[in-house]
Design an enzyme around this catalytic site. Structure first.
Site, PDB file in Angstrom:
ATOM      1  N   LYS A 175       0.796  -1.230   0.000  1.00  0.00           N
ATOM      2  CA  LYS A 175       0.000   0.000   0.000  1.00  0.00           C
ATOM      3  C   LYS A 175       0.829   1.282   0.000  1.00  0.00           C
ATOM      4  O   LYS A 175       0.390   2.298  -0.500  1.00  0.00           O
ATOM      5  CB  LYS A 175      -0.940   0.007   1.212  1.00  0.00           C
ATOM      6  CG  LYS A 175      -2.065  -0.997   1.098  1.00  0.00           C
ATOM      7  CD  LYS A 175      -3.006  -0.885   2.275  1.00  0.00           C
ATOM      8  CE  LYS A 175      -4.031  -1.991   2.241  1.00  0.00           C
ATOM      9  NZ  LYS A 175      -5.022  -1.892   3.308  1.00  0.00           N
ATOM     10  N   ALA A 179       0.009   1.597  14.821  1.00  0.00           N
ATOM     11  CA  ALA A 179       0.457   2.829  14.149  1.00  0.00           C
ATOM     12  C   ALA A 179       0.928   2.534  12.727  1.00  0.00           C
ATOM     13  O   ALA A 179       1.803   3.212  12.198  1.00  0.00           O
ATOM     14  CB  ALA A 179       1.570   3.495  14.970  1.00  0.00           C
ATOM     15  N   GLY A 185     -14.343  -6.331  11.338  1.00  0.00           N
ATOM     16  CA  GLY A 185     -13.626  -5.842  10.159  1.00  0.00           C
ATOM     17  C   GLY A 185     -14.202  -6.300   8.826  1.00  0.00           C
ATOM     18  O   GLY A 185     -13.796  -5.794   7.781  1.00  0.00           O
TER      19      GLY A 185
HETATM   20  P1  NAP Z   1       1.139  -2.606   9.372  1.00  0.00           P
HETATM   21  O1  NAP Z   1       1.311  -1.379   8.561  1.00  0.00           O
HETATM   22  O2  NAP Z   1       2.132  -3.694   9.291  1.00  0.00           O
HETATM   23  O3  NAP Z   1       0.997  -2.124  10.921  1.00  0.00           O
HETATM   24  C1  NAP Z   1       0.754  -3.046  11.933  1.00  0.00           C
HETATM   25  C2  NAP Z   1       0.726  -2.297  13.273  1.00  0.00           C
HETATM   26  O4  NAP Z   1       0.320  -3.218  14.276  1.00  0.00           O
HETATM   27  C3  NAP Z   1       2.074  -1.746  13.719  1.00  0.00           C
HETATM   28  O5  NAP Z   1       1.831  -0.557  14.438  1.00  0.00           O
HETATM   29  C4  NAP Z   1       2.615  -2.849  14.618  1.00  0.00           C
HETATM   30  O6  NAP Z   1       3.448  -2.383  15.654  1.00  0.00           O
HETATM   31  C5  NAP Z   1       1.357  -3.368  15.248  1.00  0.00           C
HETATM   32  N1  NAP Z   1       1.434  -4.795  15.556  1.00  0.00           N
HETATM   33  C6  NAP Z   1       1.792  -5.798  14.722  1.00  0.00           C
HETATM   34  N2  NAP Z   1       1.659  -6.989  15.332  1.00  0.00           N
HETATM   35  C7  NAP Z   1       1.240  -6.730  16.585  1.00  0.00           C
HETATM   36  C8  NAP Z   1       0.943  -7.552  17.701  1.00  0.00           C
HETATM   37  N3  NAP Z   1       1.060  -8.871  17.637  1.00  0.00           N
HETATM   38  N4  NAP Z   1       0.536  -6.953  18.863  1.00  0.00           N
HETATM   39  C9  NAP Z   1       0.396  -5.617  18.931  1.00  0.00           C
HETATM   40  N5  NAP Z   1       0.697  -4.778  17.904  1.00  0.00           N
HETATM   41  C10 NAP Z   1       1.087  -5.342  16.741  1.00  0.00           C
HETATM   42  O7  NAP Z   1      -0.274  -3.313   9.027  1.00  0.00           O
HETATM   43  P2  NAP Z   1      -1.608  -2.594   8.531  1.00  0.00           P
HETATM   44  O8  NAP Z   1      -1.559  -2.372   7.070  1.00  0.00           O
HETATM   45  O9  NAP Z   1      -1.884  -1.438   9.417  1.00  0.00           O
HETATM   46  O10 NAP Z   1      -2.673  -3.770   8.776  1.00  0.00           O
HETATM   47  C11 NAP Z   1      -3.024  -4.140  10.079  1.00  0.00           C
HETATM   48  C12 NAP Z   1      -4.220  -5.087  10.052  1.00  0.00           C
HETATM   49  O11 NAP Z   1      -5.328  -4.442   9.453  1.00  0.00           O
HETATM   50  C13 NAP Z   1      -3.987  -6.354   9.232  1.00  0.00           C
HETATM   51  O12 NAP Z   1      -4.504  -7.447   9.961  1.00  0.00           O
HETATM   52  C14 NAP Z   1      -4.808  -6.119   7.978  1.00  0.00           C
HETATM   53  O13 NAP Z   1      -5.266  -7.316   7.397  1.00  0.00           O
HETATM   54  C15 NAP Z   1      -5.968  -5.316   8.543  1.00  0.00           C
HETATM   55  N6  NAP Z   1      -6.677  -4.500   7.559  1.00  0.00           N
HETATM   56  C16 NAP Z   1      -8.009  -4.755   7.384  1.00  0.00           C
HETATM   57  C17 NAP Z   1      -8.713  -4.004   6.478  1.00  0.00           C
HETATM   58  C18 NAP Z   1     -10.192  -4.280   6.280  1.00  0.00           C
HETATM   59  O14 NAP Z   1     -10.729  -3.870   5.243  1.00  0.00           O
HETATM   60  N7  NAP Z   1     -10.867  -4.904   7.235  1.00  0.00           N
HETATM   61  C19 NAP Z   1      -8.090  -2.987   5.728  1.00  0.00           C
HETATM   62  C20 NAP Z   1      -6.732  -2.734   5.973  1.00  0.00           C
HETATM   63  C21 NAP Z   1      -6.039  -3.502   6.882  1.00  0.00           C
HETATM   64  P3  NAP Z   1       5.024  -2.058  15.453  1.00  0.00           P
HETATM   65  O15 NAP Z   1       5.066  -0.681  14.871  1.00  0.00           O
HETATM   66  O16 NAP Z   1       5.553  -2.143  16.831  1.00  0.00           O
HETATM   67  O17 NAP Z   1       5.555  -3.115  14.536  1.00  0.00           O
END
Ligand code: NAP
Length: 298
Positions: free
Chosen positions: A76, A137, A256
């Protein structure tokens, strides 16, 4: 949902979702509903595109006449340099999940913000004047912050296990939103998070997602006591451990799957320059949720 009748011929226009990995995606099932509703000659497929193949894949897809592409983790943000332009919302959020074909190349949009806004509203969650906590974040947190601003939240506290990333997200958001009305935003540490009131929580970490070891983003039970409304971006499983905790402590939870549905709908509407009626949208969302229910119980 009848999945046995995709029609493909020499004039079919292709659309796709790219991610790495991609096996977990539900996007083809949702777009199949839209394609059937419109009756257009389109196909929507899922491809596993590795990060270092992204630019080549874009050139190839454009050369082959793909009409549009959805992007998920990890593309993204890294796709942005390869695009011919960005919609103002995608520029502000700094993340693109929808590409539309133009004569010159692909143009980027963000429909996650719309997806989350609709997820909240459908579940009766209104942020205007409220104090909101965002967990995480990353990319989804950026969309959540934008939703908080658009909905008129009073304050936003961001908690991330890596504190500096939360602070940087706020710094960046203030920079790209100069001159706009913003909620009072700050990054918080764990102890402060547990102490502060947090009636509205948007959970944007992958904790609780199938295959992720951490089930809860915040393990302390007392955290869930003061949540009135909790929204999760994770959609597999539908009822995440976070949502189950929120509900068990008397709060209301928004899953979600609705966000996923609405971001897909917006992407399709951008591609086809149409707007589904509310009746059609809710009918197809119900069909998708029914399909997902069967999938989760299979
Ligand atoms: P990302 O950019 O990789 O960010 C993940 C965030 O979560 C980071 O801040 C990370 O912390 C934190 N994190 C990761 N694993 C963790 C854990 N086990 N415990 C606590 N914090 C954790 O990912 P993203 O793009 O934001 O996506 C996150 C989630 O949203 C995914 O599961 C994705 O599938 C979902 N999503 C869903 C939709 C929907 O339409 N429903 C749309 C977009 C995304 P650090 O900074 O410390 O690494």
């Amino acid at each position: 949902m009848n999945r046995a009748c995709m029609h493909v011929d020499g004039r079919t226009q292709c659309f796709a979702v790219w991610g790495h990995p991609i096996g977990h995606t539900f996007s083809p099932m949702i777009h199949e509903l839209f394609i059937k509703e419109c009756g257009d000659n389109m196909a929507y497929l899922a491809f596993d595109v590795a990060p270092d193949a992204l630019q080549d894949a874009l050139r190839g897809a454009w050369a082959m006449g793909f009409g549009g592409i959805n992007l998920t983790i990890p593309h993204k943000e890294r796709v942005i340099p390869y695009l011919v332009g960005l919609d103002p919302l995608a520029r502000k959020v700094g993340a693109v999940n929808t590409l539309k074909r133009t004569e010159e190349g692909f143009y980027g949009y963000n429909t996650d913000v719309y997806g989350m806004q609709s997820q909240l509203r459908t579940n009766g969650i209104y942020l205007e004047g409220q104090d909101v906590v965002i967990l995480g974040a990353g990319g989804a947190a950026k969309s959540a912050l934008c939703v908080c601003q658009m909905e008129g939240a009073r304050s936003v506290a961001i908690y991330n296990r890596t504190y500096d990333r939360a602070a940087e997200l706020i710094r960046h958001y203030e920079e790209v939103s100069r001159g706009e009305t913003l909620p009072n935003m700050r990054a918080v540490k764990y102890e402060e998070l547990l102490r502060m009131p947090h009636p509205y929580v948007i959970q944007t970490t992958p904790a609780g997602m199938l295959g992720v070891a951490d089930l809860l983003p915040i393990p302390e039970a007392l955290f869930y006591d003061s949540i009135l409304y909790g929204a999760d971006v994770v959609f597999n499983p539908k009822d995440t451990p976070f949502l189950e905790k929120v509900r068990a402590h008397g709060g209301k939870g928004a899953d979600g799957l609705s966000m996923l549905y609405y971001q897909a709908q917006k992407a399709f509407e951008i591609w086809k320059q149409i707007s589904f009626s509310e009746e059609a949208s809710e009918r197809m969302r119900a069909q998708f949720l029914e399909w997902a229910e069967d999938y989760f119980h299979a």
